[in-house]
Design a protein around this motif. Sequence first.
Motif, mmCIF file in Angstrom:
data_model
loop_
_atom_site.group_PDB
_atom_site.id
_atom_site.type_symbol
_atom_site.label_atom_id
_atom_site.label_comp_id
_atom_site.label_asym_id
_atom_site.label_seq_id
_atom_site.Cartn_x
_atom_site.Cartn_y
_atom_site.Cartn_z
ATOM 1 N N PRO A 1 -44.602 -13.341 -58.953
ATOM 2 C CA PRO A 1 -44.550 -14.678 -59.563
ATOM 3 C C PRO A 1 -43.237 -14.939 -60.305
ATOM 4 O O PRO A 1 -42.687 -16.049 -60.229
ATOM 5 C CB PRO A 1 -45.746 -14.668 -60.526
ATOM 6 N N ARG A 2 -42.673 -13.910 -60.994
ATOM 7 C CA ARG A 2 -41.443 -14.167 -61.760
ATOM 8 C C ARG A 2 -40.297 -14.536 -60.808
ATOM 9 O O ARG A 2 -39.439 -15.368 -61.133
ATOM 10 C CB ARG A 2 -41.059 -12.948 -62.612
ATOM 11 N N LEU A 3 -40.277 -13.966 -59.626
ATOM 12 C CA LEU A 3 -39.208 -14.260 -58.673
ATOM 13 C C LEU A 3 -39.443 -15.612 -58.012
ATOM 14 O O LEU A 3 -38.505 -16.394 -57.826
ATOM 15 C CB LEU A 3 -39.108 -13.143 -57.632
ATOM 16 N N GLU A 4 -40.711 -15.905 -57.709
ATOM 17 C CA GLU A 4 -41.027 -17.228 -57.152
ATOM 18 C C GLU A 4 -40.582 -18.313 -58.125
ATOM 19 O O GLU A 4 -39.935 -19.287 -57.744
ATOM 20 C CB GLU A 4 -42.539 -17.365 -56.897
ATOM 21 N N SER A 5 -40.897 -18.121 -59.424
ATOM 22 C CA SER A 5 -40.570 -19.210 -60.361
ATOM 23 C C SER A 5 -39.078 -19.285 -60.632
ATOM 24 O O SER A 5 -38.537 -20.372 -60.854
ATOM 25 C CB SER A 5 -41.403 -19.140 -61.638
ATOM 26 N N ALA A 6 -38.362 -18.157 -60.531
ATOM 27 C CA ALA A 6 -36.905 -18.225 -60.714
ATOM 28 C C ALA A 6 -36.280 -19.092 -59.613
ATOM 29 O O ALA A 6 -35.380 -19.903 -59.883
ATOM 30 C CB ALA A 6 -36.313 -16.814 -60.692
ATOM 31 N N PHE A 7 -36.773 -18.945 -58.379
ATOM 32 C CA PHE A 7 -36.220 -19.781 -57.294
ATOM 33 C C PHE A 7 -36.631 -21.244 -57.467
ATOM 34 O O PHE A 7 -35.841 -22.152 -57.199
ATOM 35 C CB PHE A 7 -36.670 -19.252 -55.931
ATOM 36 N N SER A 8 -37.864 -21.456 -57.915
ATOM 37 C CA SER A 8 -38.295 -22.853 -58.116
ATOM 38 C C SER A 8 -37.437 -23.525 -59.181
ATOM 39 O O SER A 8 -37.027 -24.685 -59.038
ATOM 40 C CB SER A 8 -39.774 -22.907 -58.528
#
Length: 491
Positions: free
Chosen positions: A337-344
Amino acid sequence: MPTHKILFAASEAHPLIKTGGLGDVAGSLPIALQAQRQEVCLIMPAYHDLIIRAGKLTRIHPMLAGFPKGVRLLEGTLPNSKIKLWLVDAPDYFNRPGNPYLNPQGTDWPDNAQRFALFSRVVAAVAMNKAGLAWQPDIVHCNDWQCGLIPALLSLEATRPATVFTVHNLAYQGLFPAETFAALNLPASLWTTDSLEFYGQVSFIKGGLAHADMISTVSPTYAQEIRTPAYGCGLEGLLNHRAERLTGILNGADYTQWDPQHDTLIPYHYNAQSLQNKAANKAALQTRVGLPVAADIPVFAIISRLVEQKGIDLLLGSLPELLHHKIQFIMLGNGEPRLESAFSTLAAQHPTQVATQIGFNEELAHLIESGADLFVMPSLFEPCGLNQIYSLRYGTVPIVRRTGGLADTVVDATAETLKNRTATGIVFNEATPPALLTAFERALALYQKPALWQQVVGTGMKQDFSWKHSAKKYLAVYEQAIAWKEKDTKM
Ligand code: ADP
């Protein structure tokens, strides 16, 4: 080569179910082996989503003796092939929708040890011709930790098939608490440090590494790397001990699915002589992900599981600088999730430059390969990697870290390799954001020189990583496995 009967066991296979490269391999290597006149049967767990996609299935009677009630085998065919498919139907274990290993919250199913122990036991029963199929293989080819107990169980049999264990990723080991060993009712003789015990835990992958007649992994460089502490995950001692049985065979690409000349999932087909159609795919891609349609802006892309292994932190560390250049960046992936939200967040901050697509989307993956100019794989380690191989065929220049299969498949563009026309991409060494940024800048400098760029694109498109070569290498490994088994069982 003699014809062998091969039982190929895997926890995923495209197009039935896939979470990563293992699925691609298990969906295409059996077909490539069959083309080499081998008799191959694929055996997998009957997951809920898989049954839906499997087409016509028949029940094999009776229920499997010695297994929990309701456990039986289904028979069908791997779609788009003539490979016989056996499914281990155990509804309590496998009839769950979604990812084969994770629950809807994204964490491991709590009974994964039980699920894959059951699968392994059934495969061992089939391998010993004790499942009512009137068929016994010469070779059982096992893949990753989910199949790790198969060589361990078969090692206890006096007359057994030879076993090959392929490591697709050593970082996933199937480690469970010691109590699980007792709960699984496994033979007590397997609880030793020469077998399944790993620092007080039970390790499924050790079952394969310690007991298979031959071990392979999916690239020659990774086969060397996993013998070192930096990549061996604590198993380097065992792997060095068994080094004469360890080999690396590069994964092949299935060019029936991954070739821009006939890819059914892309709008415009092309080859090195019709790159204007690649430009048309680029426009379609930009439109699809909501970026400005601009032929002259280089499009960088990544398609990946968003996990530490893939070097996503390096990428996130270097992207803010890269975005100072006139470029676009497209990310398709899901995972932490932390990587998904960094890209978002990045996409929200740079709406005209960055597009983030969270999820698993086969069709978009093909469109990205066909429409992007550059493909990024900054992995910390990479057993083989498939997307850089696909990228080469699609004329999408790969930027990769020099590790594992990435090192074995991409030739760095240097003065010398450009001169002798062998360059196919950009390769960098250090796992740091500045090193990746330098690689990006080298790629941009190359992109600004159209003649050289075309040359690198063209050389990449000519590379041939088809399964035929690799399948022949597996046949040689099967012969070695048979020879080792005969030697060991005589002792
Ligand atoms: P790994 O097995 O470690 O995930 P590989 O490069 O060997 O990495 O294989 C990944 C495969 O999964 C490729 O076919 C890639 O296109 C596919 N893939 C990964 N993430 C996605 C995604 N989000 N959507 C579609 N395909 C994906």
